[in-house]
Design a protein around this motif. Structure first.
Motif, PDB file in Angstrom:
ATOM      1  N   LEU A  57      25.782  45.013  54.930  1.00  0.00           N
ATOM      2  CA  LEU A  57      26.861  45.139  54.238  1.00  0.00           C
ATOM      3  C   LEU A  57      27.276  44.051  53.348  1.00  0.00           C
ATOM      4  N   ILE A  58      27.324  42.766  53.984  1.00  0.00           N
ATOM      5  CA  ILE A  58      27.416  41.707  53.074  1.00  0.00           C
ATOM      6  C   ILE A  58      26.195  41.370  52.135  1.00  0.00           C
ATOM      7  N   GLY A  59      25.058  41.868  52.694  1.00  0.00           N
ATOM      8  CA  GLY A  59      23.809  41.691  52.009  1.00  0.00           C
ATOM      9  C   GLY A  59      23.708  42.440  50.761  1.00  0.00           C
ATOM     10  N   ALA A  60      24.489  43.842  50.846  1.00  0.00           N
ATOM     11  CA  ALA A  60      24.670  44.741  49.707  1.00  0.00           C
ATOM     12  C   ALA A  60      25.585  43.873  48.652  1.00  0.00           C
ATOM     13  N   ALA A  61      26.616  43.609  49.111  1.00  0.00           N
ATOM     14  CA  ALA A  61      27.323  42.766  48.043  1.00  0.00           C
ATOM     15  C   ALA A  61      26.814  41.546  47.324  1.00  0.00           C
ATOM     16  N   TYR A  62      26.240  40.662  48.138  1.00  0.00           N
ATOM     17  CA  TYR A  62      25.285  39.845  47.608  1.00  0.00           C
ATOM     18  C   TYR A  62      24.394  40.351  46.517  1.00  0.00           C
ATOM     19  N   THR A  63      23.441  41.161  47.088  1.00  0.00           N
ATOM     20  CA  THR A  63      22.429  41.810  45.921  1.00  0.00           C
ATOM     21  C   THR A  63      23.243  42.236  44.834  1.00  0.00           C
ATOM     22  N   LEU A  64      24.433  43.111  44.929  1.00  0.00           N
ATOM     23  CA  LEU A  64      25.208  43.527  43.699  1.00  0.00           C
ATOM     24  C   LEU A  64      25.381  42.406  42.655  1.00  0.00           C
ATOM     25  N   PRO A 136      35.480  46.220  54.412  1.00  0.00           N
ATOM     26  CA  PRO A 136      36.538  45.700  53.421  1.00  0.00           C
ATOM     27  C   PRO A 136      36.056  44.372  52.925  1.00  0.00           C
ATOM     28  N   LEU A 137      35.554  43.440  53.732  1.00  0.00           N
ATOM     29  CA  LEU A 137      34.933  42.381  53.005  1.00  0.00           C
ATOM     30  C   LEU A 137      34.090  42.455  52.149  1.00  0.00           C
ATOM     31  N   ALA A 138      32.874  43.308  52.525  1.00  0.00           N
ATOM     32  CA  ALA A 138      32.120  43.610  51.567  1.00  0.00           C
ATOM     33  C   ALA A 138      32.308  44.212  50.294  1.00  0.00           C
ATOM     34  N   GLY A 139      33.471  45.170  50.485  1.00  0.00           N
ATOM     35  CA  GLY A 139      33.993  45.783  49.405  1.00  0.00           C
ATOM     36  C   GLY A 139      34.934  44.722  48.579  1.00  0.00           C
ATOM     37  N   ALA A 140      35.616  43.911  49.151  1.00  0.00           N
ATOM     38  CA  ALA A 140      36.388  42.812  48.082  1.00  0.00           C
ATOM     39  C   ALA A 140      35.125  42.102  47.352  1.00  0.00           C
ATOM     40  N   MET A 141      34.038  41.747  47.950  1.00  0.00           N
ATOM     41  CA  MET A 141      33.309  40.923  47.106  1.00  0.00           C
ATOM     42  C   MET A 141      32.420  41.945  46.172  1.00  0.00           C
ATOM     43  N   MET A 142      32.103  43.168  46.234  1.00  0.00           N
ATOM     44  CA  MET A 142      31.749  43.975  45.349  1.00  0.00           C
ATOM     45  C   MET A 142      32.702  44.221  44.162  1.00  0.00           C
ATOM     46  N   VAL A 143      34.024  44.151  44.768  1.00  0.00           N
ATOM     47  CA  VAL A 143      35.112  44.380  43.459  1.00  0.00           C
ATOM     48  C   VAL A 143      35.182  42.969  42.564  1.00  0.00           C
ATOM     49  N   LEU A 144      35.048  41.768  42.973  1.00  0.00           N
ATOM     50  CA  LEU A 144      35.006  40.743  42.557  1.00  0.00           C
ATOM     51  C   LEU A 144      33.723  40.741  41.863  1.00  0.00           C
ATOM     52  N   TYR A 145      32.662  41.091  42.147  1.00  0.00           N
ATOM     53  CA  TYR A 145      31.486  41.106  41.223  1.00  0.00           C
ATOM     54  C   TYR A 145      31.698  42.007  40.071  1.00  0.00           C
ATOM     55  N   CYS A 146      32.112  43.207  40.263  1.00  0.00           N
ATOM     56  CA  CYS A 146      32.327  44.111  39.187  1.00  0.00           C
ATOM     57  C   CYS A 146      33.223  43.696  38.043  1.00  0.00           C
ATOM     58  N   LEU A 147      34.288  42.883  38.530  1.00  0.00           N
ATOM     59  CA  LEU A 147      35.238  42.526  37.727  1.00  0.00           C
ATOM     60  C   LEU A 147      34.402  41.209  36.783  1.00  0.00           C
ATOM     61  N   GLU A 148      33.732  40.615  37.472  1.00  0.00           N
ATOM     62  CA  GLU A 148      32.950  39.389  36.619  1.00  0.00           C
ATOM     63  C   GLU A 148      31.977  40.126  35.592  1.00  0.00           C
ATOM     64  N   PHE A 149      31.113  41.249  36.146  1.00  0.00           N
ATOM     65  CA  PHE A 149      30.278  41.763  35.272  1.00  0.00           C
ATOM     66  C   PHE A 149      30.990  42.354  34.166  1.00  0.00           C
ATOM     67  N   ALA A 150      32.233  43.042  34.456  1.00  0.00           N
ATOM     68  CA  ALA A 150      32.709  44.057  33.331  1.00  0.00           C
ATOM     69  C   ALA A 150      33.425  42.761  32.560  1.00  0.00           C
ATOM     70  N   ALA A 151      33.795  41.695  32.990  1.00  0.00           N
ATOM     71  CA  ALA A 151      34.275  40.790  31.789  1.00  0.00           C
ATOM     72  C   ALA A 151      33.206  40.178  30.968  1.00  0.00           C
ATOM     73  N   GLY A 152      31.740  40.034  31.801  1.00  0.00           N
ATOM     74  CA  GLY A 152      30.853  39.630  30.979  1.00  0.00           C
ATOM     75  C   GLY A 152      30.218  40.716  30.099  1.00  0.00           C
ATOM     76  N   LEU A 153      30.416  41.724  30.366  1.00  0.00           N
ATOM     77  CA  LEU A 153      29.656  42.862  29.391  1.00  0.00           C
ATOM     78  C   LEU A 153      30.758  43.040  28.113  1.00  0.00           C
ATOM     79  N   VAL A 154      31.996  43.003  28.419  1.00  0.00           N
ATOM     80  CA  VAL A 154      33.307  42.966  27.336  1.00  0.00           C
ATOM     81  C   VAL A 154      32.866  41.879  26.284  1.00  0.00           C
ATOM     82  N   SER A 155      32.776  40.447  26.981  1.00  0.00           N
ATOM     83  CA  SER A 155      32.499  39.356  26.293  1.00  0.00           C
ATOM     84  C   SER A 155      31.202  39.175  25.394  1.00  0.00           C
TER      85      SER A 155
END
Length: 174
Positions: A57-64, A136-155
């Motif tokens: 699970l944590i590896g999936a978040a890291y890979t994302l 939930p820990l992996a989910g939180a990391m994935m949401v964090l990464y998604c927010l960072e990617f979304a901000a990077g895509l928009v900018s």
């Protein structure tokens, strides 16, 4: 946000490496105790299962977070730059919503209910709710990464198609 992502990347990488080292040690001891000592260890068997769940699970978040996950990007490659950016943003938001609802909310509910029932693991006598805490820990990391990617895509800091990927054996990326 990018500095936070860098710190999270480093922490997750170190955590995964440490868990993997313990997992390998557990499996080696399990094999040794089973075939050499003829007395298999139930503790390392159970611990290895729990560590495997955490590392998956944590590896999936890291890979994302590293953008190294399996992706089918044929639509991104066929679309123009602007459409590709919107499509990548849509996919990122869908992954973020899935992570928030299923992993964070659902995983937290599972963790809470399991802790409330007092369920313990058979060999280690660990509360199973803590074992399920990886969800939930992996989910939180994935949401964090998604927010960072979304901000990077928009900018425009992040491009929808990863151009830094290794070229295929047949030739350069096109």
């Amino acid at each position: 946000m990018h500095a936070l992502k860098t710190r999270v990347d480093r922490a997750l990488g170190l955590f995964i490496a440490a868990v993997f080292a313990v997992l390998v040690a557990c499996v080696v001891w399990q094999v040794f105790s089973r075939y050499v000592l003829n007395a298999p260890s139930t503790v390392t068997d159970e611990l290895a299962r729990f560590l495997f769940m955490w590392i998956g699970l944590i590896g999936a978040a890291y890979t994302l977070g590293q953008r190294k996950h399996l992706a089918i990007d044929v639509l991104l490659q066929m679309a123009g730059p602007q459409k590709a950016r919107w499509l990548a943003l849509l996919v990122t938001l869908l992954v973020g919503v899935f992570s928030a609802v299923v992993l964070i909310y659902g995983g937290a509910m599972l963790m809470q209910k399991t802790l409330a029932t007092g369920q313990l693991s058979p060999a280690l006598r660990l509360p199973m709710g803590y074992v399920y805490g990886a969800i939930p820990l992996a989910g939180a990391m994935m949401v964090l990464y998604c927010l960072e990617f979304a901000a990077g895509l928009v900018s425009g800091r992040i491009h929808p198609i990863d151009t830094e990927a290794e070229p295929a054996a047949g030739g350069p990326l096109t």
